[in-house]
Design a protein around this motif. Structure first.
Motif: not given
Length: 480
Positions: A231-233, A261-268, A384-387
């Motif tokens: 998942a991408i935020v 969601v197996d892992y999350l990509l997040l802005p710091e 794939l998840y897009v936020y």
């Protein structure tokens, strides 16, 4: 036990072979059920679920040790009921022959069309995480297509398997539908039967063994596998809303969902707020993990695997955030609260294998290109998840990644919608089911050409010098 060798070493159980033979013979005697017969099968399947719902809920709860009743009703009972009724309405349209266009040489009286025909006997291999739904959803597609089915349940779903085996004979003859429990290592031989199609849901590793078994009989397969779904935020998206939606999915069935969601990509710069909101949300929804509103990890082996995964991450420098602040889980219940895992690196087990549980690793990223490359450098995920509320950014991720399904500003939901096909790509599987795509999966789309009394080909008979060549040259000129 090695899956491939065990299939060779173990003999075929008599109940497998006898039911398979009976279904084959029944199919040969009645190869193309009418619309009314297919609708009747779907309605009977719906009635079987409704009339045995309480017993099904109880059996699944026993298999899990603690399965949230609401989750079973919502994700399995209700969804199966709704899908069966949806197919009853739509199958009339699905089975209609479709007219196809002819090329210029076949005018004026020829016709061409396709029509879907049942392929025969379907073998369905069911996982334990949604044991009713993963049995019934492909079965609905198989019945709509006019087939017969043998269903092997998971070894972790023994109570449900025995229940379905017992009650299904009150609704369907064995030469139409049969359920089987696993156990004694006999599961692998099920896929060595010469089915007309095998539908498997499970891990990529076992999927390879199933495909190898099927290849010996040239049996086509649909493989619904797993993988690490990201998942991408995006920077423009609310961390609070992202936490609400991602955590809902991660808490559902204690994270034991192949499309979770197996892992999350997040802005710091959103990390701290996301963690804070996730902690509030978890404790708001699960004040007491022993209340019955939270599902247990399926068995001790899985629980130990998750603890090992977490310990490995900690040993390699990860930071674990325990979200839950309520009473301790009861001893022996395998109730594992959701945990966030920060500072993860690629050498950790948590970033190498599918988690299938209530652990959520979080990586920070700087640019959309960085996020995209990270995803594309790994095997294709099942989801794939897009936020993001930015349409251009949504399209960027859609066009520059590949996965099974996609959720935009939501997680998991796309996998449960009846009218959206469900299926993976590459390491996450092949083929589709749900709705018309599932109907076609279990059908042979037969092409038919019918010649008319006058045929255009008579203009192209030898000797070719003369009219045949002139006409062909003229037609080629029109197409150049």
């Amino acid at each position: 036990m090695n899956t491939l060798t065990s299939a060779i070493e173990l003999s075929m159980p008599e109940e497998f072979q006898s039911v398979f033979n009976a279904q084959q013979e029944a199919y040969k005697k009645h190869m193309n059920p009418t619309l009314e017969e297919r609708q009747a099968d779907l309605r009977t399947l719906h009635r079987m679920i409704v009339e045995n719902a309480d017993a099904i809920i109880e059996a699944i709860n026993k298999d899990y040790g603690c399965r949230c009743t609401f989750e079973t009703k919502f994700t399995e009972i209700f969804m199966a009921q709704d899908a069966a009724l949806d197919a009853v309405k739509k199958v009339k349209k699905w089975i209609k022959p479709q007219r196809r266009h002819l090329d210029p040489t076949q005018f004026p009286l020829a016709k061409a069309w396709t029509f879907p025909q049942p392929v025969g006997v379907i073998g369905i291999v069911v996982p334990w995480n949604f044991p009713l739904a993963m049995a019934i959803q492909p079965l609905i597609c198989a019945f709509a297509a006019g087939n017969r089915a043998m269903i092997k349940m998971s070894e972790n779903s023994n109570n449900l398997a025995l229940l379905l085996k017992k009650v299904s004979v009150n609704y369907f003859p064995l030469d139409k539908l049969a359920f089987f429990e696993d156990g004694d290592g006999r599961g692998p031989v099920f896929t060595t039967l010469a089915f007309d199609h095998i539908f498997f849901t499970g891990s990529p590793q076992t999927g390879k063994a199933v495909m190898a078994n099927a290849a010996k009989n040239l049996t086509p397969v649909t493989l619904e596998l797993g993988g690490k779904s990201p998942a991408i935020v995006a920077q423009d998206y609310s961390a609070k809303t992202a936490a609400e939606r991602v955590m809902w999915a991660k808490m559902l069935n204690a994270g034991q969902i192949c499309t979770n969601v197996d892992y999350l990509l997040l802005p710091e710069n959103k990390l701290e707020e996301f963690v804070s909101e996730a902690r509030v949300l978890f404790n708001k929804r699960i004040a007491d993990i022993n209340s019955g509103d939270y599902t247990a990890v399926i068995d001790q082996r899985s629980y130990d695997r998750l603890e090992e995964t977490l310990a490995d991450a900690v040993a390699k420098g990860a930071k674990v955030i325990d979200l839950y602040q309520g009473p301790a889980p009861k001893e022996g219940m395998r109730l594992m609260p959701t945990r966030l895992v920060l500072n993860v690196t690629d050498d950790m087990l948590i970033m190498q294998r599918e988690i299938f549980g209530p652990l959520l690793p979080i990586r920070t990223y700087q640019t959309k290109e960085e996020a995209t490359q990270y995803i594309n450098d790994r095997p294709r995920p099942l989801a794939l998840y897009v936020y993001s509320n930015d349409k251009a950014l949504q399209d960027y991720y859609l066009n520059n990644t590949i996965s099974g399904g996609v959720g935009i500003n939501e997680s998991v939901i796309q996998a449960g919608l009846h009218d959206l096909p469900f299926g993976g790509s590459g390491n996450s599987g092949m083929g589709h089911y749900h709705s018309k795509e599932g109907f076609l999966t279990f059908s042979k789309l037969r092409p038919v050409f019918k010649q008319g009394g006058i045929r255009g080909l008579d203009l192209f008979l030898p000797p070719y010098a003369g009219w045949s060549t002139r006409i062909l040259n003229f037609m080629m000129k029109l197409k150049s």
